[in-house]
Design a protein around this motif. Structure first.
Motif, PDB file in Angstrom:
ATOM      1  N   ASN A 115      -5.334  -1.094   7.465  1.00 19.61           N
ATOM      2  CA  ASN A 115      -5.957   0.117   6.928  1.00 19.61           C
ATOM      3  C   ASN A 115      -6.662  -0.178   5.597  1.00 19.61           C
ATOM      4  O   ASN A 115      -7.724   0.382   5.307  1.00 19.61           O
ATOM      5  N   GLU A 116      -6.063  -1.061   4.780  1.00 20.26           N
ATOM      6  CA  GLU A 116      -6.726  -1.471   3.540  1.00 20.26           C
ATOM      7  C   GLU A 116      -8.039  -2.187   3.857  1.00 20.26           C
ATOM      8  O   GLU A 116      -9.047  -2.001   3.178  1.00 20.26           O
ATOM      9  N   PRO A 175       0.828  -1.215   0.000  1.00 17.87           N
ATOM     10  CA  PRO A 175       0.000   0.000   0.000  1.00 17.87           C
ATOM     11  C   PRO A 175       0.860   1.262   0.000  1.00 17.87           C
ATOM     12  O   PRO A 175       1.868   1.348   0.706  1.00 17.87           O
ATOM     13  N   VAL A 176       0.457   2.235  -0.809  1.00 21.11           N
ATOM     14  CA  VAL A 176       1.243   3.459  -0.951  1.00 21.11           C
ATOM     15  C   VAL A 176       0.889   4.458   0.144  1.00 21.11           C
ATOM     16  O   VAL A 176      -0.212   4.438   0.708  1.00 21.11           O
ATOM     17  N   GLU A 177       1.841   5.349   0.435  1.00 15.87           N
ATOM     18  CA  GLU A 177       1.620   6.421   1.386  1.00 15.87           C
ATOM     19  C   GLU A 177       1.165   7.670   0.630  1.00 15.87           C
ATOM     20  O   GLU A 177       1.636   7.944  -0.477  1.00 15.87           O
ATOM     21  N   ILE A 178       0.228   8.410   1.234  1.00 14.39           N
ATOM     22  CA  ILE A 178      -0.253   9.655   0.630  1.00 14.39           C
ATOM     23  C   ILE A 178      -0.111  10.761   1.690  1.00 14.39           C
ATOM     24  O   ILE A 178      -1.075  11.087   2.404  1.00 14.39           O
ATOM     25  N   PRO A 179       1.069  11.324   1.842  1.00  9.13           N
ATOM     26  CA  PRO A 179       1.282  12.374   2.843  1.00  9.13           C
ATOM     27  C   PRO A 179       0.406  13.589   2.565  1.00  9.13           C
ATOM     28  O   PRO A 179       0.158  13.953   1.404  1.00  9.13           O
ATOM     29  N   GLY A 180      -0.088  14.195   3.612  1.00 10.67           N
ATOM     30  CA  GLY A 180      -0.875  15.420   3.470  1.00 10.67           C
ATOM     31  C   GLY A 180      -2.362  15.192   3.308  1.00 10.67           C
ATOM     32  O   GLY A 180      -3.144  16.148   3.364  1.00 10.67           O
ATOM     33  N   VAL A 181      -2.772  13.949   3.088  1.00 13.36           N
ATOM     34  CA  VAL A 181      -4.200  13.619   2.989  1.00 13.36           C
ATOM     35  C   VAL A 181      -4.548  12.724   4.170  1.00 13.36           C
ATOM     36  O   VAL A 181      -4.020  11.618   4.284  1.00 13.36           O
ATOM     37  N   LEU A 191      -6.948   7.617  12.013  1.00 12.16           N
ATOM     38  CA  LEU A 191      -7.873   8.312  11.129  1.00 12.16           C
ATOM     39  C   LEU A 191      -7.412   9.737  10.833  1.00 12.16           C
ATOM     40  O   LEU A 191      -7.722  10.293   9.777  1.00 12.16           O
ATOM     41  N   LYS A 192      -6.649  10.330  11.754  1.00 10.16           N
ATOM     42  CA  LYS A 192      -6.195  11.710  11.590  1.00 10.16           C
ATOM     43  C   LYS A 192      -4.849  11.800  10.885  1.00 10.16           C
ATOM     44  O   LYS A 192      -4.438  12.883  10.470  1.00 10.16           O
ATOM     45  N   ARG A 193      -4.167  10.677  10.735  1.00 22.10           N
ATOM     46  CA  ARG A 193      -2.852  10.668  10.108  1.00 22.10           C
ATOM     47  C   ARG A 193      -2.953  10.598   8.586  1.00 22.10           C
ATOM     48  O   ARG A 193      -3.997  10.240   8.030  1.00 22.10           O
ATOM     49  N   GLY A 194      -1.856  10.946   7.906  1.00 23.28           N
ATOM     50  CA  GLY A 194      -1.820  10.815   6.459  1.00 23.28           C
ATOM     51  C   GLY A 194      -2.032   9.369   6.060  1.00 23.28           C
ATOM     52  O   GLY A 194      -1.647   8.451   6.796  1.00 23.28           O
ATOM     53  N   VAL A 195      -2.621   9.146   4.897  1.00 21.50           N
ATOM     54  CA  VAL A 195      -2.945   7.789   4.449  1.00 21.50           C
ATOM     55  C   VAL A 195      -1.670   6.937   4.410  1.00 21.50           C
ATOM     56  O   VAL A 195      -0.755   7.203   3.629  1.00 21.50           O
ATOM     57  N   ASN A 196      -1.629   5.949   5.286  1.00 20.24           N
ATOM     58  CA  ASN A 196      -0.513   4.999   5.381  1.00 20.24           C
ATOM     59  C   ASN A 196       0.819   5.641   5.749  1.00 20.24           C
ATOM     60  O   ASN A 196       1.854   4.962   5.752  1.00 20.24           O
ATOM     61  N   GLU A 197       0.834   6.931   6.058  1.00 18.30           N
ATOM     62  CA  GLU A 197       2.090   7.636   6.312  1.00 18.30           C
ATOM     63  C   GLU A 197       2.696   7.194   7.650  1.00 18.30           C
ATOM     64  O   GLU A 197       2.122   7.406   8.715  1.00 18.30           O
ATOM     65  N   GLY A 198       3.859   6.561   7.586  1.00 18.03           N
ATOM     66  CA  GLY A 198       4.518   6.077   8.789  1.00 18.03           C
ATOM     67  C   GLY A 198       3.893   4.837   9.386  1.00 18.03           C
ATOM     68  O   GLY A 198       4.256   4.426  10.483  1.00 18.03           O
ATOM     69  N   PHE A 199       2.958   4.225   8.678  1.00 12.49           N
ATOM     70  CA  PHE A 199       2.319   3.011   9.176  1.00 12.49           C
ATOM     71  C   PHE A 199       3.291   1.834   9.027  1.00 12.49           C
ATOM     72  O   PHE A 199       4.078   1.781   8.083  1.00 12.49           O
ATOM     73  N   SER A 200       3.211   0.897   9.943  1.00 19.76           N
ATOM     74  CA  SER A 200       3.952  -0.348   9.778  1.00 19.76           C
ATOM     75  C   SER A 200       3.274  -1.183   8.689  1.00 19.76           C
ATOM     76  O   SER A 200       2.171  -0.867   8.234  1.00 19.76           O
ATOM     77  N   ASN A 251      -6.363  10.153   6.632  1.00 22.85           N
ATOM     78  CA  ASN A 251      -7.094   8.911   6.394  1.00 22.85           C
ATOM     79  C   ASN A 251      -8.596   9.169   6.354  1.00 22.85           C
ATOM     80  O   ASN A 251      -9.315   8.628   5.506  1.00 22.85           O
ATOM     81  N   MET A 252      -9.074  10.003   7.265  1.00 26.30           N
ATOM     82  CA  MET A 252     -10.503  10.284   7.333  1.00 26.30           C
ATOM     83  C   MET A 252     -10.991  10.992   6.071  1.00 26.30           C
ATOM     84  O   MET A 252     -12.034  10.642   5.502  1.00 26.30           O
ATOM     85  N   GLU A 253     -10.238  11.983   5.601  1.00 22.83           N
ATOM     86  CA  GLU A 253     -10.622  12.692   4.377  1.00 22.83           C
ATOM     87  C   GLU A 253     -10.667  11.734   3.191  1.00 22.83           C
ATOM     88  O   GLU A 253     -11.599  11.770   2.373  1.00 22.83           O
ATOM     89  N   PHE A 254      -9.650  10.897   3.092  1.00 21.26           N
ATOM     90  CA  PHE A 254      -9.559   9.937   1.991  1.00 21.26           C
ATOM     91  C   PHE A 254     -10.728   8.961   2.010  1.00 21.26           C
ATOM     92  O   PHE A 254     -11.360   8.702   0.980  1.00 21.26           O
ATOM     93  N   LEU A 255     -11.023   8.436   3.186  1.00 25.78           N
ATOM     94  CA  LEU A 255     -12.086   7.450   3.317  1.00 25.78           C
ATOM     95  C   LEU A 255     -13.452   8.053   2.997  1.00 25.78           C
ATOM     96  O   LEU A 255     -14.248   7.462   2.264  1.00 25.78           O
ATOM     97  N   LYS A 256     -13.718   9.238   3.530  1.00 33.04           N
ATOM     98  CA  LYS A 256     -15.041   9.847   3.294  1.00 33.04           C
ATOM     99  C   LYS A 256     -15.217  10.225   1.825  1.00 33.04           C
ATOM    100  O   LYS A 256     -16.290  10.022   1.236  1.00 33.04           O
ATOM    101  N   ALA A 257     -14.152  10.767   1.210  1.00 28.44           N
ATOM    102  CA  ALA A 257     -14.245  11.115  -0.209  1.00 28.44           C
ATOM    103  C   ALA A 257     -14.505   9.874  -1.060  1.00 28.44           C
ATOM    104  O   ALA A 257     -15.287   9.907  -2.013  1.00 28.44           O
TER     105      ALA A 257
END
Length: 248
Positions: A154-155, A87-93, A138-147, A95-101
């Motif tokens: 998260n997927e 899974p790719v990281e999307i810094p600046g977006v 949910l407040k962090r960037g999508v997959n950013e810094g996730f193990s 998780n909550m914004e991505f999921l709701k969109a």
């Protein structure tokens, strides 16, 4: 649900899939196994519409619609979901914004109104509990810094909220310890239903200890060379893939 007929796929100048046939009915779980380079991930990427793959022959239909004629987002609207091996990281977006969109886009396609933020937050928090993911993610960037395990959970969180019709899991078990594997497997099992299908791409039989497939297929040399029930996975675990060369 899905019908793939005589699918040939080329990446740059190399033929990867060479006449693949696969039929998945509603409610079924199909496991696809095979050696490295056999085309397992290619199949998922082509069905999802990833650029860089050229279909030279064959067809793929999802719910009766020509999948290959649709844009990637249209395939997602139709109900296709691909869980990535990496899974790719999307810094600046967030998780909550991505999921709701994502959920709102699918709802709009179905002619449904956007879900209100309070209701969505409640659903997202409940889904986090189901996949053993801290709500702070949910407040962090999508997959950013996730193990690795957090990315896979998260997927699964995305899948639970989007409620797709066909879920393609590309080596979801890769890099997971046994605890994370059990969490992911439990989430997939909880989503099994008569109108949802799964394709599990995996190297190892251990995932199938927790998710019982209806069918196991062996992909080798760009096509499915053998199919069977869960006992085939056990045989592959014991004997490897070399014995299938004569079959291929």
């Amino acid at each position: 649900m899905l019908k793939v007929d005589n699918l040939h796929v080329r990446v740059e100048s190399e033929d990867i899939l060479k006449g693949l046939n696969l039929t998945v009915k509603a409610g079924e779980v199909h496991a696809i196994m095979g050696p490295n380079g056999s085309g397992k991930s290619t199949l998922g990427h082509v069905l999802a519409g990833r650029p860089g793959y050229t279909v030279t022959a064959g067809s793929a239909h999802l719910l009766g619609q020509d999948l290959l004629a649709l844009a990637t987002e249209e395939r997602a609207h139709l109900g296709l979901f691909l869980a990535f091996q990496y899974p790719v990281e999307i810094p600046g977006v967030s998780n909550m914004e991505f999921l709701k969109a994502s959920v709102d886009a699918v709802r709009e396609h179905r002619g449904e109104p956007a879900i209100d933020s309070v209701s969505f937050m409640k659903q997202a928090r409940e889904a986090c509990k189901s996949v053993d993911l801290d709500q702070a993610f949910l407040k962090r960037g999508v997959n950013e810094g996730f193990s690795g395990g957090e990315k896979k959970r998260n997927e699964l969180l995305q899948m639970m909220l989007l409620q797709p019709k066909l879920c393609i899991m590309d080596e979801t078990d890769s890099g997971l310890d046994i605890d994370a594997l059990q969490v992911v497997a439990a989430g997939i099992n909880a989503m099994r239903s008569p109108d949802r299908s799964f394709i599990l791409v995996t190297h190892y039989q251990r995932l199938l200890n927790f998710i019982e497939p209806d069918y196991v297929h062996v992909l080798s040399g760009g096509r499915i060379v053998k199919s069977g029930d869960k006992s085939l996975a056990l045989e592959l675990e014991e004997r490897g893939y070399a014995w299938l060369e004569d079959v291929a």
